[in-house]
Design a protein around this motif. Structure first.
Motif, PDB file in Angstrom:
ATOM      1  N   PHE A   1       0.812  -1.212   0.000  1.00  0.00           N
ATOM      2  CA  PHE A   1       0.000   0.000   0.000  1.00  0.00           C
ATOM      3  C   PHE A   1       0.842   1.258   0.000  1.00  0.00           C
ATOM      4  CE2 PHE A   1      -3.299  -2.874   1.160  1.00  0.00           C
ATOM      5  CZ  PHE A   1      -4.477  -2.258   0.784  1.00  0.00           C
TER       6      PHE A   1
ATOM      7  N   GLU B   1      -8.204   6.854 -13.262  1.00  0.00           N
ATOM      8  CA  GLU B   1      -7.128   6.043 -12.703  1.00  0.00           C
ATOM      9  C   GLU B   1      -7.452   4.558 -12.866  1.00  0.00           C
ATOM     10  OE1 GLU B   1      -4.736   5.724  -8.507  1.00  0.00           O
ATOM     11  OE2 GLU B   1      -6.847   6.270  -8.442  1.00  0.00           O
TER      12      GLU B   1
ATOM     13  N   TYR C   1      -7.300   0.715 -11.809  1.00  0.00           N
ATOM     14  CA  TYR C   1      -7.119  -0.090 -10.608  1.00  0.00           C
ATOM     15  C   TYR C   1      -7.812  -1.425 -10.807  1.00  0.00           C
ATOM     16  CZ  TYR C   1     -11.875   1.137  -8.992  1.00  0.00           C
ATOM     17  OH  TYR C   1     -13.234   1.292  -8.867  1.00  0.00           O
TER      18      TYR C   1
ATOM     19  N   SER D   1     -11.351   4.618 -12.217  1.00  0.00           N
ATOM     20  CA  SER D   1     -12.012   5.576 -11.320  1.00  0.00           C
ATOM     21  C   SER D   1     -12.607   6.722 -12.134  1.00  0.00           C
ATOM     22  CB  SER D   1     -11.020   6.121 -10.293  1.00  0.00           C
ATOM     23  OG  SER D   1     -10.143   7.046 -10.904  1.00  0.00           O
TER      24      SER D   1
ATOM     25  N   TYR E   1       0.417   4.973   1.500  1.00  0.00           N
ATOM     26  CA  TYR E   1      -0.421   5.628   2.495  1.00  0.00           C
ATOM     27  C   TYR E   1      -0.379   7.137   2.354  1.00  0.00           C
ATOM     28  CZ  TYR E   1      -0.925   1.173   4.785  1.00  0.00           C
ATOM     29  OH  TYR E   1      -1.228  -0.129   5.047  1.00  0.00           O
TER      30      TYR E   1
ATOM     31  N   LYS F   1      -0.263  -1.734  -9.707  1.00  0.00           N
ATOM     32  CA  LYS F   1      -1.684  -2.019  -9.989  1.00  0.00           C
ATOM     33  C   LYS F   1      -2.042  -1.694 -11.438  1.00  0.00           C
ATOM     34  CE  LYS F   1      -3.357   2.406  -8.352  1.00  0.00           C
ATOM     35  NZ  LYS F   1      -4.070   3.130  -7.346  1.00  0.00           N
TER      36      LYS F   1
ATOM     37  N   GLN G   1      -0.633   0.065  -4.051  1.00  0.00           N
ATOM     38  CA  GLN G   1       0.429   0.495  -4.949  1.00  0.00           C
ATOM     39  C   GLN G   1       0.823  -0.646  -5.880  1.00  0.00           C
ATOM     40  OE1 GLN G   1       3.755   2.191  -2.937  1.00  0.00           O
ATOM     41  NE2 GLN G   1       4.952   2.420  -4.781  1.00  0.00           N
TER      42      GLN G   1
ATOM     43  N   GLU H   1      -5.738   8.237   4.028  1.00  0.00           N
ATOM     44  CA  GLU H   1      -6.205   7.428   2.902  1.00  0.00           C
ATOM     45  C   GLU H   1      -5.137   6.410   2.505  1.00  0.00           C
ATOM     46  OE1 GLU H   1      -6.934   8.651  -1.564  1.00  0.00           O
ATOM     47  OE2 GLU H   1      -8.512   9.434  -0.278  1.00  0.00           O
ATOM     48  N   GLN H   2      -5.565   5.213   2.135  1.00  0.00           N
ATOM     49  CA  GLN H   2      -4.631   4.202   1.667  1.00  0.00           C
ATOM     50  C   GLN H   2      -5.035   3.734   0.280  1.00  0.00           C
ATOM     51  OE1 GLN H   2      -4.634   0.751   4.175  1.00  0.00           O
ATOM     52  NE2 GLN H   2      -6.724   1.073   4.794  1.00  0.00           N
ATOM     53  N   ASP H   3      -4.040   3.362  -0.489  1.00  0.00           N
ATOM     54  CA  ASP H   3      -4.270   2.979  -1.872  1.00  0.00           C
ATOM     55  C   ASP H   3      -3.314   1.840  -2.217  1.00  0.00           C
ATOM     56  OD1 ASP H   3      -5.284   3.170  -4.472  1.00  0.00           O
ATOM     57  OD2 ASP H   3      -3.852   4.705  -5.056  1.00  0.00           O
TER      58      ASP H   3
END
Length: 91
Positions: free
Chosen positions: A9, A70, A72, A66, A11, A38, A23, A19-21
């Protein structure tokens, strides 16, 4: 079979520090072994690769975009209340 087994992730950002995403995603199988961004996993899915989450019932990953454009991925919905992909170990 290609399995997604771990997540890495990213952060926060200055605007959204909590927020976390995702990676990158660790993939194993069919000559793949390691973390892949990703966006690269998204591109593999678009090209027809079949990738499953290494949690029963082994749901398929699907590519998503998104509202910001983006790329994902997420696991296909099933009887689990949460995205199975997010239940993988984090490193």
């Amino acid at each position: 079979m290609i399995l997604a087994t771990k997540l890495h992730f990213k952060y926060g950002s200055p605007s959204y520090p909590s927020e976390q995403d995702i990676q990158s995603i660790y993939l194993s199988g069919e000559g793949l072994e390691g973390f892949y961004p990703k966006e690269q996993v998204y591109d593999m899915l678009v090209r027809g690769k079949v990738i499953r989450v290494n949690i029963y019932p082994y749901p398929l990953l699907e590519e998503m975009t998104s509202y910001k454009g983006e790329k994902y991925v997420r696991s296909m919905p099933n009887e689990s209340r949460h995205d199975n992909l997010l239940n993988l170990p984090r490193v």
